[in-house]
Scaffold this active site. Structure first.
Site, mmCIF file in Angstrom:
data_model
loop_
_atom_site.group_PDB
_atom_site.id
_atom_site.type_symbol
_atom_site.label_atom_id
_atom_site.label_comp_id
_atom_site.label_asym_id
_atom_site.label_seq_id
_atom_site.Cartn_x
_atom_site.Cartn_y
_atom_site.Cartn_z
ATOM 1 N N TYR A 33 1.965 -5.591 -8.004
ATOM 2 C CA TYR A 33 1.031 -4.499 -8.239
ATOM 3 C C TYR A 33 1.411 -3.292 -7.401
ATOM 4 C CZ TYR A 33 -1.455 -5.323 -3.797
ATOM 5 O OH TYR A 33 -1.773 -5.438 -2.472
ATOM 6 N N ARG A 52 9.119 1.201 -5.262
ATOM 7 C CA ARG A 52 8.763 -0.119 -4.717
ATOM 8 C C ARG A 52 8.410 -1.094 -5.838
ATOM 9 N NH1 ARG A 52 4.154 -0.371 -0.338
ATOM 10 N NH2 ARG A 52 2.902 0.102 -2.185
ATOM 11 N N ARG A 101 1.214 -24.021 -19.159
ATOM 12 C CA ARG A 101 1.432 -23.946 -17.707
ATOM 13 C C ARG A 101 2.705 -24.701 -17.343
ATOM 14 N NH1 ARG A 101 0.256 -26.979 -13.102
ATOM 15 N NH2 ARG A 101 -0.136 -25.727 -11.234
ATOM 16 N N LYS A 150 5.461 -6.904 -3.185
ATOM 17 C CA LYS A 150 4.024 -6.613 -3.311
ATOM 18 C C LYS A 150 3.414 -7.471 -4.421
ATOM 19 C CE LYS A 150 0.954 -2.578 -3.290
ATOM 20 N NZ LYS A 150 0.136 -2.938 -2.136
ATOM 21 N N GLU A 182 1.268 -6.572 10.632
ATOM 22 C CA GLU A 182 0.600 -5.444 9.955
ATOM 23 C C GLU A 182 -0.870 -5.786 9.771
ATOM 24 O OE1 GLU A 182 2.350 -5.016 5.983
ATOM 25 O OE2 GLU A 182 2.650 -7.170 5.898
#
Ligand code: PMP
Length: 286
Positions: A33, A52, A101, A150, A182
């Site tokens: 995302y 990114r 799945r 991310k 962070e």
């Protein structure tokens, strides 16, 4: 007001946008995302987020479903359709729906799931919280080891945010091997004797887009920047501390694990960087 969201090429009322139960984003957190802020109805630091996104997709062996120009057009359209003046655009790409799945990735031609939606946040730039600052606690960094990608697997950061809430503070800072990595959803900094100190980039932190811009502006303003790990004790003995993220911009941190940082009020370096960042971003917004 009900939002219009983007789903796989369609523009739909939010209640009508549906994703399969077999989507790998849902079953495996197999998705990435980006969050891009909007000021004056325009996109902030957009190119950085595009770069990114491309890197996150590549690291996970996923293709990029759109060119930069297409992403820009989609972002602009979702902002326009929802009349966002200040707020953000959330974008997510998953590996799609293989129809079942399975741990094995589906064939590359499986269509990815692409979602964009907005959140209006009036007062994003003129945020009264920035005049008060955040208080943070430290928690062990128990996330996976590829925090530079991310991904949407945000359970541990959510747990850390809940720990902060339970402690009556604003956020948590992750600590690994004695040093701060962070914040739950932001990069962390301290200021000592005029020097800005923040952890160097690696697989253990997200390469913040706001971080890159803020460090560039800091260097341009002749401020000294040192990229290295720092401890909680160092933060508590620092003159200032702050965090950066696409939606918080530069946010002062005034307390770490119950100890006041500096004077216990937002410091001049954080305030200046916040001002420079917002001014420069408004000028370059698209
Ligand atoms: N670190 C983490 C773990 C984050 O989730 C975020 C925000 N997504 C950041 C840093 C800040 O990155 P950016 O400045 O690109 O928002």
């Amino acid at each position: 007001m009900s939002r219009i969201v983007h789903l796989n090429g369609d523009w739909l009322p939010e209640t009508e946008a549906k994703v399969s139960v077999f989507d790998r984003g849902f079953l495996m957190a197999d998705g990435v995302y980006e969050v891009t802020s909007v000021l004056d109805g325009k996109l902030i630091d957009f190119e950085g987020h595009c770069r990114r996104l491309d890197r996150s997709l590549q690291e996970l062996g996923m293709g990029n479903p759109h060119s930069d120009a297409e992403w820009l057009a989609l972002h602009r359209e979702v902002v326009a359709r929802n009349e966002v003046v200040e707020g953000m655009v959330y974008l997510q790409v998953t590996r799609g729906n293989p129809g079942d799945r399975d741990f094995v990735y589906p064939p590359a031609e499986t269509p990815q799931t692409v979602v964009l939606f907005t959140q209006s946040k009036p007062g994003l730039a003129d945020n009264p919280v920035a005049r008060v600052g955040w208080r943070v606690i430290s928690v062990p960094d128990l996330r996976w080891a590829r925090r530079d990608i991310k991904t949407v697997q945000l359970l541990y950061p959510s747990m850390a945010k809940m720990a902060a809430k339970a402690a009556g503070v604003d956020d948590s800072w992750f600590v690994e091997d004695g040093a701060v990595t962070e914040g739950t959803s932001n990069n962390a900094y301290i200021v000592k004797n005029g020097r800005i100190i923040t952890r160097q980039l690696g697989n253990d932190v997200l390469h913040g887009i706001t971080r890159a811009s803020v460090l560039r502006f800091a260097r341009e303003a002749q401020m000294e920047v040192e990229e290295r790990p720092f401890t909680i004790a160092e933060a508590q003995g620092a003159d200032e501390a702050f965090i950066t993220s696409a939606t918080a911009f530069v946010m002062p941190v005034i307390e770490v694990d119950g100890a006041r940082v500096g004077s216990g009020t937002p410091g001049p370096v954080s305030a200046r960087l916040r001002e420079i960042y917002i001014d420069e971003m408004r000028k370059a917004a698209q």
